[in-house]
Design an enzyme around this catalytic site. Sequence first.
Site, mmCIF file in Angstrom:
data_model
loop_
_atom_site.group_PDB
_atom_site.id
_atom_site.type_symbol
_atom_site.label_atom_id
_atom_site.label_comp_id
_atom_site.label_asym_id
_atom_site.label_seq_id
_atom_site.Cartn_x
_atom_site.Cartn_y
_atom_site.Cartn_z
ATOM 1 N N PHE A 80 0.585 -1.295 0.062
ATOM 2 C CA PHE A 80 0.070 -0.140 0.008
ATOM 3 C C PHE A 80 0.911 1.257 0.020
ATOM 4 C CE2 PHE A 80 -2.755 -3.157 2.275
ATOM 5 C CZ PHE A 80 -3.867 -2.811 1.610
ATOM 6 N N SER A 84 0.182 9.600 -2.453
ATOM 7 C CA SER A 84 -0.893 9.187 -3.032
ATOM 8 C C SER A 84 -1.774 10.264 -3.462
ATOM 9 C CB SER A 84 -1.664 8.183 -2.143
ATOM 10 O OG SER A 84 -2.075 9.162 -1.055
ATOM 11 N N THR A 133 -4.184 2.261 -8.906
ATOM 12 C CA THR A 133 -5.415 2.891 -9.243
ATOM 13 C C THR A 133 -5.868 2.815 -10.462
ATOM 14 O OG1 THR A 133 -5.686 5.384 -9.260
ATOM 15 C CG2 THR A 133 -3.474 4.694 -9.463
ATOM 16 N N ASP A 134 -7.166 3.386 -10.594
ATOM 17 C CA ASP A 134 -7.670 3.570 -11.943
ATOM 18 C C ASP A 134 -6.981 4.887 -12.727
ATOM 19 O OD1 ASP A 134 -8.909 5.655 -10.402
ATOM 20 O OD2 ASP A 134 -10.820 5.114 -11.096
ATOM 21 N N GLU A 135 -6.280 5.601 -11.979
ATOM 22 C CA GLU A 135 -5.720 6.817 -12.578
ATOM 23 C C GLU A 135 -4.792 6.445 -13.649
ATOM 24 O OE1 GLU A 135 -5.343 9.960 -10.036
ATOM 25 O OE2 GLU A 135 -6.707 9.411 -8.697
ATOM 26 N N TYR A 159 1.547 11.774 -10.132
ATOM 27 C CA TYR A 159 1.078 10.416 -9.352
ATOM 28 C C TYR A 159 1.016 9.320 -10.417
ATOM 29 C CZ TYR A 159 -2.232 7.726 -6.803
ATOM 30 O OH TYR A 159 -2.820 6.559 -6.261
ATOM 31 N N LYS A 163 2.537 5.421 -10.446
ATOM 32 C CA LYS A 163 1.740 4.259 -10.052
ATOM 33 C C LYS A 163 1.894 3.388 -11.370
ATOM 34 C CE LYS A 163 -0.162 3.365 -6.823
ATOM 35 N NZ LYS A 163 0.293 2.496 -5.565
HETATM 36 P P1 NAD Z 1 -2.012 7.373 2.075
HETATM 37 O O1 NAD Z 1 -1.484 8.581 1.616
HETATM 38 O O2 NAD Z 1 -3.247 7.595 3.197
HETATM 39 O O3 NAD Z 1 -1.215 6.333 2.753
HETATM 40 C C1 NAD Z 1 0.108 5.934 2.425
HETATM 41 C C2 NAD Z 1 0.897 5.225 3.557
HETATM 42 O O4 NAD Z 1 2.378 4.963 2.870
HETATM 43 C C3 NAD Z 1 1.112 6.384 4.694
HETATM 44 O O5 NAD Z 1 1.304 5.547 5.786
HETATM 45 C C4 NAD Z 1 2.635 6.573 4.514
HETATM 46 O O6 NAD Z 1 3.404 6.891 5.698
HETATM 47 C C5 NAD Z 1 3.242 5.332 3.747
HETATM 48 N N1 NAD Z 1 4.267 5.637 3.000
HETATM 49 C C6 NAD Z 1 4.649 6.625 2.344
HETATM 50 N N2 NAD Z 1 5.962 6.260 1.558
HETATM 51 C C7 NAD Z 1 6.608 5.240 2.211
HETATM 52 C C8 NAD Z 1 7.661 4.475 2.015
HETATM 53 N N3 NAD Z 1 8.645 4.946 1.400
HETATM 54 N N4 NAD Z 1 7.907 3.158 2.743
HETATM 55 C C9 NAD Z 1 6.857 3.177 3.560
HETATM 56 N N5 NAD Z 1 5.741 3.467 3.952
HETATM 57 C C10 NAD Z 1 5.589 4.831 2.965
HETATM 58 O O7 NAD Z 1 -2.600 6.468 0.802
HETATM 59 P P2 NAD Z 1 -3.933 5.614 0.696
HETATM 60 O O8 NAD Z 1 -5.083 6.726 0.226
HETATM 61 O O9 NAD Z 1 -4.168 4.755 1.949
HETATM 62 O O10 NAD Z 1 -3.517 4.623 -0.474
HETATM 63 C C11 NAD Z 1 -2.883 3.585 -0.336
HETATM 64 C C12 NAD Z 1 -2.374 3.028 -1.673
HETATM 65 O O11 NAD Z 1 -3.574 2.868 -2.558
HETATM 66 C C13 NAD Z 1 -1.592 3.696 -2.616
HETATM 67 O O12 NAD Z 1 -0.624 2.853 -3.142
HETATM 68 C C14 NAD Z 1 -2.664 4.572 -3.462
HETATM 69 O O13 NAD Z 1 -1.925 4.819 -4.739
HETATM 70 C C15 NAD Z 1 -3.576 3.087 -3.619
HETATM 71 N N6 NAD Z 1 -4.758 3.964 -4.022
HETATM 72 C C16 NAD Z 1 -5.659 4.833 -3.295
HETATM 73 C C17 NAD Z 1 -6.813 5.319 -3.597
HETATM 74 C C18 NAD Z 1 -7.548 6.469 -2.819
HETATM 75 O O14 NAD Z 1 -8.607 6.836 -3.125
HETATM 76 N N7 NAD Z 1 -6.827 6.803 -1.924
HETATM 77 C C19 NAD Z 1 -7.612 4.562 -4.740
HETATM 78 C C20 NAD Z 1 -6.787 3.584 -5.547
HETATM 79 C C21 NAD Z 1 -5.391 3.254 -4.954
HETATM 80 P P1 TYD Z 2 -8.918 13.786 -4.849
HETATM 81 O O1 TYD Z 2 -9.672 13.567 -3.680
HETATM 82 O O2 TYD Z 2 -7.657 14.618 -4.634
HETATM 83 O O3 TYD Z 2 -8.642 12.509 -5.625
HETATM 84 P P2 TYD Z 2 -8.236 12.287 -7.176
HETATM 85 O O4 TYD Z 2 -7.394 13.425 -7.543
HETATM 86 O O5 TYD Z 2 -7.006 11.085 -6.937
HETATM 87 O O6 TYD Z 2 -9.284 11.700 -7.811
HETATM 88 O O7 TYD Z 2 -10.034 14.585 -5.856
HETATM 89 C C1 TYD Z 2 -11.031 14.022 -6.180
HETATM 90 C C2 TYD Z 2 -11.684 15.212 -7.360
HETATM 91 O O8 TYD Z 2 -11.889 16.176 -6.557
HETATM 92 C C3 TYD Z 2 -10.609 15.519 -8.402
HETATM 93 O O9 TYD Z 2 -11.489 15.660 -9.509
HETATM 94 C C4 TYD Z 2 -10.321 16.709 -7.963
HETATM 95 C C5 TYD Z 2 -11.434 17.493 -6.934
HETATM 96 N N1 TYD Z 2 -11.189 18.402 -5.724
HETATM 97 C C6 TYD Z 2 -11.672 19.586 -5.823
HETATM 98 O O10 TYD Z 2 -12.541 19.920 -6.418
HETATM 99 N N2 TYD Z 2 -11.220 20.219 -4.462
HETATM 100 C C7 TYD Z 2 -10.503 19.892 -3.879
HETATM 101 O O11 TYD Z 2 -10.186 20.759 -2.923
HETATM 102 C C8 TYD Z 2 -9.531 18.748 -3.932
HETATM 103 C C9 TYD Z 2 -8.790 18.146 -2.832
HETATM 104 C C10 TYD Z 2 -10.134 17.817 -5.217
#
Ligand code: NAD
Ligand code: TYD
Length: 357
Positions: A80, A84, A133-135, A159, A163
């Site tokens: 994970f 991010s 991620t889907d991105e 980002y 990924k």
């Molecule tokens: P987050 O930013 O909340 O957490 C990331 C964690 O990784 C943190 O605890 C951070 O301390 C740790 N970290 C960062 N660099 C590190 C390193 N070098 N070594 C060890 N730990 C490290 O992110 P999240 O939202 O929990 O996302 C987790 C994973 O899921 C990521 O890989 C992200 O790309 C993927 N993802 C996130 C979303 C989303 O909507 N948040 C959606 C799809 C996929």
């Molecule tokens: P975000 O939560 O940053 O996720 P991602 O960019 O990975 O999809 O943003 C979700 C959507 O919301 C994205 O289209 C950007 C928009 N956004 C705003 O409109 N205002 C904000 O302050 C933030 C953080 C995101």
Amino acid sequence: MECHFVTGGAGFIGSCYVLHARKNGIKVVNLDKLTYAGNLDNLKDLAEDPDYTFVHGGIENEELVAWILKSYEPSVVINFAAESHVDRSIVDPESFVKTNVLGTATLLRVVKDWWKSLSPCEANKLRFLHVSTDEVFGTLGQNDLPFTETTPYSPNSPYSASKAASDHLVRAFYETYGLPIFLTNCSNNYGPRQFPEKLIPLVILNALQEKTLPVYGTGSNIRDWLHVEDHCEAISCVLNRGELGSSYNIGGRAERTNLEIVQLICSILDEKCPRTSESYSNLIRFVADRPGHDFRYAIDCSKIEAELGWTPRFGLAAGLRSTISWYLEHSDWVQNIQTGAYKSWLQTNYGFRNKRV
Ligand code: NAD
Ligand code: TYD
């Protein structure tokens, strides 16, 4: 007892997975660097748990990773750990390459070396799951079909590019060394314990503090939303029943424009803790757009549904409602996270977005 080696387990999704695994009787060792996004408060319920171990460090630290593998002999490694947040990747792309690309490459190589040293019987049990991620698929138009597992990668932000690179490395380790991998590509997650730089927790906390609710551009960009617990359940399904070397798309079938999401949060807050005379929606402000802002993400998750029998449990409205309740009930968590570093990020990201469109 089965042991899972989780990286980035102090973050939003990783901590949900760690709690989910412990509930299911799986021993967990969690390696986390504790960047601004890593938060040990997320796992304070496990403070006294003898089957949970926290190790402070990065995935790029090969000695530490090798030591964890040798000491804990996990049957599963789940990555994970990542930088991010898209907006931060625009400000500082290199740190995304360091962790997401180079860090993942080191983790893969050290896991591969350890796996090669195991007896065939032990080696057969190992699984490496990379959370993506889907991105990575880029952006869709309004009428395009959703991303499938075979959609070509076309990332647009630092980002998503980092990924995408890490996903390619994971596939390469399967093809080149036979490392038993899975790859998951999930849509936008929401739920408890999400750092309030992402849209949903930022809007909830800003609203509760009577701050403006910044919507980029016209608010017409579309995301697909999935509750974090559904994501963790999908990861378990892939680990238990997935086909080695495969990727699985995970999504909520819940596409909304950003403006719709912000308005939905406002209407739930209007019910749960009304402002004196007006709706929270009066705090919405349209601000300068994100550069390279992907218009739409949408996931076709029929493969994981048909092959592994996974479906999301949370509908979006109910999921958002329970998420908002979580933030309302965890004011200590909220207070602890709003540090000086968080305030300085708000200044960096929103200070210049004063233009109304
Ligand atoms: P987050 O930013 O909340 O957490 C990331 C964690 O990784 C943190 O605890 C951070 O301390 C740790 N970290 C960062 N660099 C590190 C390193 N070098 N070594 C060890 N730990 C490290 O992110 P999240 O939202 O929990 O996302 C987790 C994973 O899921 C990521 O890989 C992200 O790309 C993927 N993802 C996130 C979303 C989303 O909507 N948040 C959606 C799809 C996929
Ligand atoms: P975000 O939560 O940053 O996720 P991602 O960019 O990975 O999809 O943003 C979700 C959507 O919301 C994205 O289209 C950007 C928009 N956004 C705003 O409109 N205002 C904000 O302050 C933030 C953080 C995101």
